[in-house]
Design an enzyme around this catalytic site. Sequence first.
Site, short mmCIF file in Angstrom:
data_model
loop_
_atom_site.label_atom_id
_atom_site.label_comp_id
_atom_site.label_asym_id
_atom_site.label_seq_id
_atom_site.Cartn_x
_atom_site.Cartn_y
_atom_site.Cartn_z
N GLY A 45 0.83 -1.20 0.00
CA GLY A 45 0.00 0.00 0.00
C GLY A 45 0.86 1.24 0.00
N GLN A 50 2.98 9.97 1.39
CA GLN A 50 4.27 9.29 1.47
C GLN A 50 5.19 9.67 0.31
OE1 GLN A 50 2.31 5.21 2.14
NE2 GLN A 50 4.26 5.03 3.21
N CYS A 88 5.84 -0.23 7.33
CA CYS A 88 5.48 0.92 6.49
C CYS A 88 6.69 1.33 5.68
CB CYS A 88 5.03 2.07 7.41
SG CYS A 88 4.61 3.57 6.52
N LEU A 89 6.47 1.65 4.41
CA LEU A 89 7.58 2.08 3.55
C LEU A 89 8.21 3.38 4.07
CD1 LEU A 89 5.97 1.36 0.06
CD2 LEU A 89 7.78 0.04 1.18
N HIS A 130 -4.40 1.20 7.51
CA HIS A 130 -3.05 1.78 7.57
C HIS A 130 -2.91 2.95 6.59
CE1 HIS A 130 1.51 1.22 7.82
NE2 HIS A 130 1.35 2.04 6.80
N GLU A 131 -3.34 2.72 5.34
CA GLU A 131 -3.16 3.76 4.31
C GLU A 131 -4.08 4.96 4.57
OE1 GLU A 131 -0.60 3.54 2.57
OE2 GLU A 131 -0.24 1.43 3.04
N HIS A 134 -2.69 7.38 7.00
CA HIS A 134 -1.70 8.32 6.43
C HIS A 134 -2.36 9.62 5.98
CE1 HIS A 134 2.15 6.27 6.29
NE2 HIS A 134 1.62 5.17 5.76
ZN ZN Z 1 2.51 3.34 5.72
#
Ligand code: ZN
Length: 161
Positions: A45, A50, A88-89, A130-131, A134
């Site tokens: 995701g 991000q 998470c990236l 999660h996304e 953000h």
């Molecule tokens: Zn994330």
Amino acid sequence: MLRTIITQGDPVLNKVSHPVTKFDQKLWDLLDDMRETLTQSNGVGLAAPQVGILRRVVLVINANDEVLELINPTIIHTEGEQEGLEGCLSVPGKWGNVKRPMKVRVRAQDRNGQWFEVEDEELTARCFCHELDHLDGHLFSELADRLYTSEELDAMMAEEE
Ligand code: ZN
């Protein structure tokens, strides 16, 4: 075009993203770039903040490897609970246990502005939550009791065997 993924410590990750109002070439370029960036980074995701864009745009890869494009998404229904490791990236090399609903239903717009609903469970449900977090400036690490490195996780797995 690959976009640079920003990491924890960058204040952009703590800001609230704005709704998308124009479904134009600029949005489509962003979606295409995010898809390329997500695929390249082996994530499941990615949210626009991000890559430094404060717009309510999210990509999620589901269990069938389909890339879902969610614009102005909201969670309209949840069921059950699951607890599991999340990463998470934007928080590279760290994982933590997070409680999420088992099943999540999302209402969103597609790249042409059409509203639709999508429901999923387990990892994809976790990913929706999660996304979407953000988009409101929240990271999973706020919900985890503590964060683990990959070495610590390997050690824990070895102990459980
Ligand atoms: Zn994330």
